[in-house]
Design a protein around this motif. Structure first.
Motif, mmCIF file in Angstrom:
data_model
loop_
_atom_site.group_PDB
_atom_site.id
_atom_site.type_symbol
_atom_site.label_atom_id
_atom_site.label_comp_id
_atom_site.label_asym_id
_atom_site.label_seq_id
_atom_site.Cartn_x
_atom_site.Cartn_y
_atom_site.Cartn_z
ATOM 1 N N GLN A 123 0.802 -1.335 -0.003
ATOM 2 C CA GLN A 123 0.010 0.103 -0.154
ATOM 3 C C GLN A 123 0.798 1.246 0.110
ATOM 4 O O GLN A 123 1.663 1.452 0.611
ATOM 5 N N PRO A 124 0.628 2.153 -0.779
ATOM 6 C CA PRO A 124 1.398 3.222 -0.790
ATOM 7 C C PRO A 124 1.683 4.235 0.311
ATOM 8 O O PRO A 124 2.818 4.638 0.509
ATOM 9 N N THR A 125 0.653 4.287 0.852
ATOM 10 C CA THR A 125 0.721 5.244 2.027
ATOM 11 C C THR A 125 1.689 4.566 3.222
ATOM 12 O O THR A 125 2.473 5.008 3.949
ATOM 13 N N GLN A 126 1.304 3.175 3.557
ATOM 14 C CA GLN A 126 2.037 2.484 4.062
ATOM 15 C C GLN A 126 3.498 2.256 3.776
ATOM 16 O O GLN A 126 4.433 2.040 4.817
ATOM 17 N N ARG A 127 3.507 2.287 2.403
ATOM 18 C CA ARG A 127 5.090 2.019 2.067
ATOM 19 C C ARG A 127 5.905 3.307 2.253
ATOM 20 O O ARG A 127 7.050 3.154 2.711
ATOM 21 N N ASP A 128 5.392 4.426 2.275
ATOM 22 C CA ASP A 128 5.827 5.790 2.596
ATOM 23 C C ASP A 128 6.006 5.586 4.026
ATOM 24 O O ASP A 128 7.310 6.152 4.697
ATOM 25 N N ALA A 129 5.164 5.005 4.685
ATOM 26 C CA ALA A 129 5.834 5.042 6.294
ATOM 27 C C ALA A 129 6.839 4.121 6.661
ATOM 28 O O ALA A 129 7.615 4.418 7.627
ATOM 29 N N LEU A 130 6.924 2.982 5.722
ATOM 30 C CA LEU A 130 8.103 2.288 6.059
ATOM 31 C C LEU A 130 9.400 2.964 5.344
ATOM 32 O O LEU A 130 10.402 2.716 6.075
ATOM 33 N N HIS A 131 9.239 3.649 4.388
ATOM 34 C CA HIS A 131 10.356 4.712 4.224
ATOM 35 C C HIS A 131 10.670 5.525 5.221
ATOM 36 O O HIS A 131 12.066 5.767 5.517
ATOM 37 N N ALA A 132 9.832 6.114 5.872
ATOM 38 C CA ALA A 132 10.187 6.999 7.025
ATOM 39 C C ALA A 132 10.788 6.312 8.048
ATOM 40 O O ALA A 132 11.838 6.734 8.546
ATOM 41 N N LEU A 133 10.393 5.072 8.476
ATOM 42 C CA LEU A 133 11.159 4.313 9.435
ATOM 43 C C LEU A 133 12.259 3.765 9.057
ATOM 44 O O LEU A 133 13.007 3.483 9.956
ATOM 45 N N ALA A 134 12.688 3.797 7.731
ATOM 46 C CA ALA A 134 13.921 3.086 7.259
ATOM 47 C C ALA A 134 15.196 4.228 7.667
ATOM 48 O O ALA A 134 16.106 4.035 7.867
ATOM 49 N N ALA A 149 14.398 -3.256 10.650
ATOM 50 C CA ALA A 149 13.181 -3.899 10.223
ATOM 51 C C ALA A 149 12.327 -3.480 9.068
ATOM 52 O O ALA A 149 11.576 -3.957 8.158
ATOM 53 N N ALA A 150 12.204 -2.073 9.014
ATOM 54 C CA ALA A 150 11.720 -1.327 7.866
ATOM 55 C C ALA A 150 12.402 -1.664 6.630
ATOM 56 O O ALA A 150 11.713 -2.012 5.646
ATOM 57 N N LEU A 151 13.570 -1.774 6.655
ATOM 58 C CA LEU A 151 14.182 -2.103 5.282
ATOM 59 C C LEU A 151 13.982 -3.447 4.941
ATOM 60 O O LEU A 151 14.049 -3.768 3.568
ATOM 61 N N LEU A 152 14.043 -4.451 5.951
ATOM 62 C CA LEU A 152 13.581 -5.842 5.567
ATOM 63 C C LEU A 152 12.155 -5.966 4.986
ATOM 64 O O LEU A 152 11.921 -6.619 4.085
ATOM 65 N N ALA A 153 11.576 -5.168 5.524
ATOM 66 C CA ALA A 153 9.946 -5.221 5.164
ATOM 67 C C ALA A 153 9.900 -4.561 3.673
ATOM 68 O O ALA A 153 9.249 -5.028 2.766
ATOM 69 N N LEU A 154 10.791 -3.637 3.334
ATOM 70 C CA LEU A 154 10.699 -2.950 2.280
ATOM 71 C C LEU A 154 11.492 -3.966 1.035
ATOM 72 O O LEU A 154 11.470 -3.492 -0.139
ATOM 73 N N ASP A 155 12.364 -4.802 1.555
ATOM 74 C CA ASP A 155 13.129 -5.501 0.585
ATOM 75 C C ASP A 155 14.203 -4.540 -0.082
ATOM 76 O O ASP A 155 14.221 -4.806 -1.119
ATOM 77 N N ASP A 156 14.453 -3.801 0.722
ATOM 78 C CA ASP A 156 15.395 -2.789 0.170
ATOM 79 C C ASP A 156 16.992 -3.158 0.379
ATOM 80 O O ASP A 156 17.527 -2.772 1.499
ATOM 81 N N ILE A 157 17.327 -3.913 -0.473
ATOM 82 C CA ILE A 157 18.902 -4.504 -0.329
ATOM 83 C C ILE A 157 19.941 -3.419 -0.320
ATOM 84 O O ILE A 157 20.899 -3.357 0.553
#
Length: 935
Positions: free
Chosen positions: A32-43, A53-61
Motif C-alpha cells: 500500500q503506497p501510504t504504508q510504504r511511505d511510512a516504511l520509508h520514513a521508518l527506514a 525491520a523497515a528495510l527488511l519489510a521494504l526488501d531494500d537491499i
C-alpha cells in the motif's frame, strides 16, 4: 493541550516509544503506497532495530547494505545483509547483488557471500574483493564450489599460507597440486634470489675494492667488466646495494677521470714544451745565422746593425715569454748565452766604431797615418768580423803606408796581388773600391820602367777599361733609376692622403735606394729635385715626428713608472700575498709593457733590462708563495686525514670541520702548477672518504628509522588485532601505549602521519570499548544488587503502610561484599526510612518524583546521549552541573553511572506505584548500557 492532542491522534508508527513503533511496523503493508511511505520514513529511524525491520519489510537491499556499513558490529544487521546478498532471502536480482558486492570491502561479509552465495559468479565476485591471504586460504580449503577454491588458491603466494593450504585442502587434489607447485616455485625463487644477492654482494665488494685501488693499465677494463656483470644480473638490487654500487661507480670513474686528466695535462705540457723548444731553436738559429752572415760578409753597415738589434729585441721578448711558461733546456740555454755574448761583443765594437767614425773619416781624407793608427786601435774591431767600408779603407791605407815604408819600390809580386784584388772587386761590381784601388795602383805602375812591369801595366790598362765600362754601365742603369726615384719621391710628397706612418716608411725606403746608387749618374739637378721633395716630406712629417717623439717619451715614462711600481711591490711584499694575484699582476704588467711602445731607442735597452730583472724577481716571489701555499695545503691534507681517522669526535662535527678546511683550501690560492693537481686529488679523496662515512651514517640512520617504523607498524597491527573483553584490561592498553612512546620520535613523513592517525583511531576505539566494558561491569554490579533493591522497596512499603521501619541487612541478601559507594547508599536508605513518617505528603511525593525523573534523565544522557522533549529542562540543568563538576575533576562515564545508581539506591522511601512508573525505563536504559557490541 494542542501538542497533547497531536500526540493522541498521531499514527502509532510515529509514537515516541520505540517499542510502540516497532509493533506498529509489523502491521504495515509495503504494497500500500501510504504504508510504504511510512516504511520509508521508518527506514530513517534513529533506532537501528526499527531501521533494520523497515528495510527488511521494504526488501531494500541497497539501503540494507548502506545501513550495515554503519553497524558492522551488529550481528542482526550482518545476518540480514548476508541473507539478502547470498540470495537466501529477498527478491533482489543477481545483477543488483553482484553490483553491490563489487562495492563491498568488509572481509567478514565477503567471506560469507563467497561461502554461501547462490550463484557461481556472485561467489567469484565476492572472492575478487577479498585481499587478505588468510581469507583466500580459508576459501580455498572450505568453499563448497571447486571453481571458487581453485580461483582462491591461484591468488595465494605466502609460503605459510601455501603450507596451510597443502595441509587442510585434503579433498581437492588440484588445490594441493597447485599449492605444491607454488611452494616448489617459491623455494626455487628463494634459492635463485639468494644466489643473485650473493653474486651482487661479491660484485659489490670487488667493485668497492677496485674503487679504492690506484690506477693501472688494466684498471678501465676491469671496471667495465664488473659493471657489465652487475648489469647482467636479473634481480634488482636493494636500495642499500644500489647506493653502494653508485658510490663505488663514482670512485672508479673518479680514478679514471683523474688519470685521464693527468695524462692529458702531461701530454699537453709535453706538446707545449716541444713547441716552445722548437720556437726557441728557430729564433736562436735566426740570430746565429745573422751573426754568422755578418762574419762572412765583406763589410758591416748600419742597416745590418739595425736589423740585428731588432732581431735581438724580438728574440729577447719571445724568449722571456716562453721561459715564463717552460724553462729552456741546458744545451739551448748555453747556445743562447753564447749567441748573446757574440751579439754584445759585436754591439760593443759597433758602439766604439760609431764614436770614432767621424774622426777616422777626417784622418783618412787628410792621409794622417798616425791619427788613423790611433783611431783604429781605439775601435779595436774584431779580427774575425768584416770591418765597415771606412775602417777597411783606413786599414788598407795603413797597410799601404807600411808597405811603402818598407819597400819604397813596390815589388812586382805585391803589384800582381793588388791587380788580382782589383780584378776581384770589378767582378763583384764594387765600383768605389775598385776606383780607389785603380787610382792608387796607376802611379805606382807608371813609375816602373823595367821590362818586367810591362805585362802589369797592360793588365792595369785592361782593368782600367773594365772600370770605365763599369762606370758607364752604372751611369746607364743609375740614370733612369735616379729619374724614377725623383718622380716617386715627388709623387709621395704631393700625396696628401697617405697616413704619416706609411709616408715615413716609403720615404725612408726611397732615401735608402737613392743612397745605394752612390755617385753613379749623379747630377745636381736630380739631386736638388730629390732633396727638395725630401725636405717637403720632412716638413710635412715634422708634427707627426714630434708627436711620435712625445709618445715615445710618454711610453718611456710609463714603462719607468711601471718598473717603479713593481719594484715597490717587490721591495715590500705582503707575507700572505696570493700567488694567483701575483700572476695576474705579472700578466697585466707584461701586457702594459707591450702597450707602452714605442720608446726612444737610446733608453729602450736599459729600461728593458730593468723590466726583465723585475720580472725574474716577481717570478721568484710567485714561486716562493706557491711553495708556501703548497706546505699549507699539505697541512690541510694531514688535518683532513686526521679527522677521517678520529673516532672520538662526532661525525657531524668532523663534517663541519672538513667543510671549514675546504673553505680554507679555496681561500689559499694555488700551489706550484705541477703540484696543485696532485695535492687537490689527495685532499678531495680524503674529503670524499669523510663524506662517504656521512652517507653511510645517514643510510644506517635511515635503516634504523625504517626498522622503527616497521616496529611501530607491528605494534599497531597487534593493537588492532587486540580486543579487550574485560574492563580490567586497561593496563594492557597502557602497556601498548608505553611501548609506542618508547618507539618515538618517529621520522616525519607521510607513512608516519598515516600510522599516527591509525594509532589514534585504534586507541580511541579501545578506550571507548574499555569504557563500554566498565559501564557494563557497573550495570552488572547493579543487577547483582537487585535483591537488595527489592528488599528496600518491600521495607519502604511496610514503613509507608504505618508499620515500624525495619533496616535491611545487606550481607544476608548478597553473596558478595557490598561495594563501598553502594554500602553508603544502603545505610543512607535505611536512615531515610527510619526518619520518614507515614504517610508521605504531596510535597515529599513530588520531590521523590522529581529526583527519580532527574536520575532517569541523567542515565538517559549517559546511555543514549539524548532525552525526550519533555525532559529538556532537566537535561540543561544536569549538563550545567556536569560542566561545573568537570572543572574540578574529570570523571569517567562508568563513575557517573555508579554515582547515579548509588543515588538511586539511597533515594527512599519510595512508593511502589512511583517506582513501577519509572522502573521500566530504568531497566531499558541499563540494558542498553550493559550491551557491549561485538569487536
Amino acid at each position: 493541550m494542542h501538542g497533547l492532542l497531536r500526540r493522541l491522534f498521531a499514527p502509532r508508527w510515529k509514537h515516541p516509544n520505540s517499542e510502540v513503533r516497532l509493533k506498529a511496523l509489523d502491521q504495515l503493508d509495503p504494497q500500500q503506497p501510504t504504508q510504504r511511505d511510512a516504511l520509508h520514513a521508518l527506514a530513517q529511524d534513529s533506532d537501528s532495530e526499527i531501521q533494520l525491520a523497515a528495510l527488511l519489510a521494504l526488501d531494500d537491499i541497497q539501503g540494507l547494505v548502506s545501513g550495515y556499513a554503519k553497524h558492522p558490529q551488529d550481528e542482526t544487521w550482518f545476518n540480514a545483509a548476508c541473507q539478502r546478498l547470498t540470495g537466501a532471502e529477498g527478491h533482489a536480482d543477481l545483477h543488483q547483488r553482484q553490483a553491490l558486492v563489487t562495492e563491498l570491502s568488509e572481509p567478514r561479509l565477503l567471506n560469507a557471500i563467497a561461502l554461501k552465495g547462490d550463484n557461481l559468479d556472485l561467489r567469484l565476485t565476492a572472492l575478487a574483493q577479498l585481499s587478505d591471504e588468510q581469507d583466500l586460504t580459508h576459501q580455498a580449503c572450505h568453499n563448497g564450489v571447486a571453481a571458487v577454491r581453485h580461483q582462491a588458491a591461484q591468488r595465494i603466494e605466502n609460503e605459510d599460507n601455501l603450507k596451510r593450504l597443502l595441509k587442510e585442502a585434503r579433498r581437492d587434489r588440484q588445490v594441493m597440486r597447485l599449492a605444491r607447485e607454488k611452494l616448489t616455485q617459491s623455494r626455487n625463487n628463494a634459492e635463485w634470489l639468494a644466489e643473485q644477492k650473493n653474486q651482487r654482494e661479491q660484485l659489490l665488494q670487488q667493485l668497492e675494492k677496485h674503487a679504492q685501488a690506484p690506477w693501472e693499465p688494466l684498471y678501465g677494463g676491469r671496471f667495465r667488466h664488473l659493471e657489465r656483470e652487475w648489469q647482467h644480473l636479473e634481480h634488482p638490487p636493494s636500495i642499500e646495494q644500489e647506493q653502494r654500487f653508485h658510490q663505488a661507480l663514482l670512485g672508479c670513474r673518479k680514478t679514471l677521470h683523474d688519470h685521464e686528466t693527468q695524462e692529458q695535462a702531461r701530454q699537453q705540457s709535453l706538446v707545449r714544451r716541444a713547441e716552445a723548444e722548437s720556437t726557441r731553436d728557430q729564433l736562436l738559429e735566426g740570430l746565429e745565422e745573422t751573426l754568422e752572415g755578418l762574419h762572412q760578409s765583406s763589410e758591416v753597415t748600419a742597416q745590418d746593425i739595425d736589423s740585428l738589434r731588432a732581431q735581438r729585441q724580438l728574440l729577447s721578448q719571445r724568449w722571456q715569454s716562453l721561459s715564463d711558461l717552460h724553462p729552456p733546456s741546458d744545451p739551448i740555454q748555453k747556445r743562447y748565452t753564447q749567441a748573446l755574448a757574440r751579439y754584445e761583443q759585436l754591439m760593443d765594437a759597433w758602439q766604439r766604431w760609431q764614436e770614432n767614425a767621424s774622426a777616422l773619416e777626417s784622418a783618412v781624407s787628410l792621409h794622417d797615418h798616425p791619427s788613423i793608427t790611433a783611431i783604429v786601435n781605439q775601435c779595436a774591431w774584431p779580427k774575425e768580423l768584416a770591418p765597415p767600408a771606412l775602417l777597411k779603407r783606413a786599414q788598407a791605407s795603413l797597410v799601404a803606408e807600411a808597405s811603402a815604408e818598407q819597400h819604397r819600390a813596390p815589388s812586382l809580386s805585391a803589384l800582381n796581388a793588388e791587380l788580382d784584388n782589383l780584378e776581384h772587386l770589378l767582378e763583384r761590381g764594387a765600383f768605389k773600391s775598385a776606383s780607389r784601388l785603380h787610382q792608387r795602383l796607376k802611379p805606382s805602375l807608371e813609375a816602373l820602367t823595367t821590362d818586367d812591369a810591362k805585362p802589369h801595366r797592360a793588365r792595369l790598362k785592361q782593368l782600367g777599361a773594365r772600370l770605365a765600362e763599369l762606370r758607364d754601365w752604372r751611369g746607364f742603369v743609375a740614370g733612369p733609376k735616379r729619374e724614377q726615384l725623383c718622380a716617386s719621391i715627388e709623387a709621395l710628397a704631393d700625396d696628401q692622403h697617405m697616413a704619416e706612418e706609411a709616408l715615413d716608411r716609403h720615404h725612408r725606403q726611397l732615401v735608402k735606394e737613392w743612397k745605394s746608387l752612390g755617385d753613379a749618374a749623379a747630377n745636381r739637378e736630380q739631386s736638388a729635385r730629390f732633396r727638395a721633395a725630401s725636405d717637403r716630406i720632412h716638413e710635412r712629417l715634422t708634427p707627426w715626428r714630434e708627436q711620435l717623439t712625445h709618445l715615445r717619451e710618454t711610453n718611456l715614462r710609463s714603462r719607468e713608472a711601471l718598473c717603479e711600481q713593481l719594484e715597490t711591490l717587490l721591495d715590500q711584499p705582503a707575507q700572505d700575498a696570493d700567488p694567483d694575484v701575483l700572476r695576474e699582476i705579472r700578466d697585466k704588467a707584461r701586457h702594459q709593457w707591450r702597450d707602452y711602445s714605442p720608446v726612444p731607442r737610446e733608453q729602450s735597452e736599459a729600461v728593458g733590462q730593468r723590466f726583465a730583472k723585475i720580472r725574474h724577481r716577481l717570478q721568484r716571489l710567485i714561486d716562493q708563495r706557491a711553495e708556501h701555499i703548497g706546505l699549507q695545503k699539505h697541512a690541510l691534507i694531514e688535518q683532513v686525514q686526521a679527522l677521517q681517522n678520529d673516532s672520538e669526535q662526532p661525525l657531524a662535527k668532523r663534517i663541519i670541520q672538513t667543510k671549514q678546511l675546504q673553505q680554507q683550501w679555496r681561500q689559499l690560492g694555488r700551489a706550484p702548477k705541477g703540484e696543485e693537481q696532485a695535492l687537490w686529488k689527495t685532499f678531495r679523496h680524503a674529503c670524499d672518504q669523510l663524506f662517504a662515512q656521512r652517507d653511510a651514517h645517514k643510510n644506517e640512520q635511515a635503516a634504523r628509522q625504517q626498522q622503527q617504523l616497521d616496529d611501530m607498524q607491528t605494534l599497531i597491527e597487534q593493537m588492532d588485532s587486540w580486543q579487550p573483553a574485560h574492563a580490567d584490561e586497561a593496563e594492557t592498553l597502557e602497556d601498548y601505549l608505553k611501548r609506542a612512546s618508547q618507539l618515538e620520535p618517529l621520522p616525519r613523513n607521510r607513512r608516519t602521519d598515516g600510522m599516527q592517525r591509525r594509532l589514534s583511531g585504534i586507541v580511541r576505539a579501545r578506550r571507548e570499548r574499555l569504557s563500554r566494558l566498565a559501564v557494563a561491569a557497573t550495570v552488572q554490579q547493579w543487577q547483582a544488587l537487585l535483591p537488595l533493591v527489592k528488599a528496600h522497596l518491600t521495607a519502604d512499603q511496610q514503613a509507608l503502610a504505618g508499620e515500624a521501619a525495619k533496616d535491611v541487612d545487606a550481607p544476608s541478601l548478597l553473596s558478595t561484599e557490598l561495594p563501598a559507594i553502594f554500602a553508603g547508599a544502603h545505610q543512607q536508605r535505611n536512615q531515610s526510612r527510619r526518619a520518614t513518617s507515614a504517610p508521605l505528603s504531596q510535597a515529599q511525593l513530588a520531590a521523590l518524583e522529581d529526583d527519580l525523573a532527574r536520575l532517569r534523565v541523567h542515565l538517559s544522557l549517559l546511555a543514549l546521549g539524548s532525552v525526550k522533549q519533555r525532559d529538556e529542562p532537566l537535561r540543561l540543568a544536569i549538563q550545567v552541573e556536569r560542566l561545573n563538576e568537570g572543572l574540578h575533576t574529570e570523571r569517567s562515564r562508568a563513575e557517573e553511572i555508579i554515582d547515579v545508581l548509588a543515588t538511586l539506591l539511597a533515594l527512599g522511601p519510595i512508593p511502589l506505584t512511583l517506582w513501577e512508573k519509572e522502573v521500566e525505563e530504568f531497566d531499558s536504559l541499563l540494558s542498553r548500557l550493559a550491551h557491549v557490541p561485538h569487536p
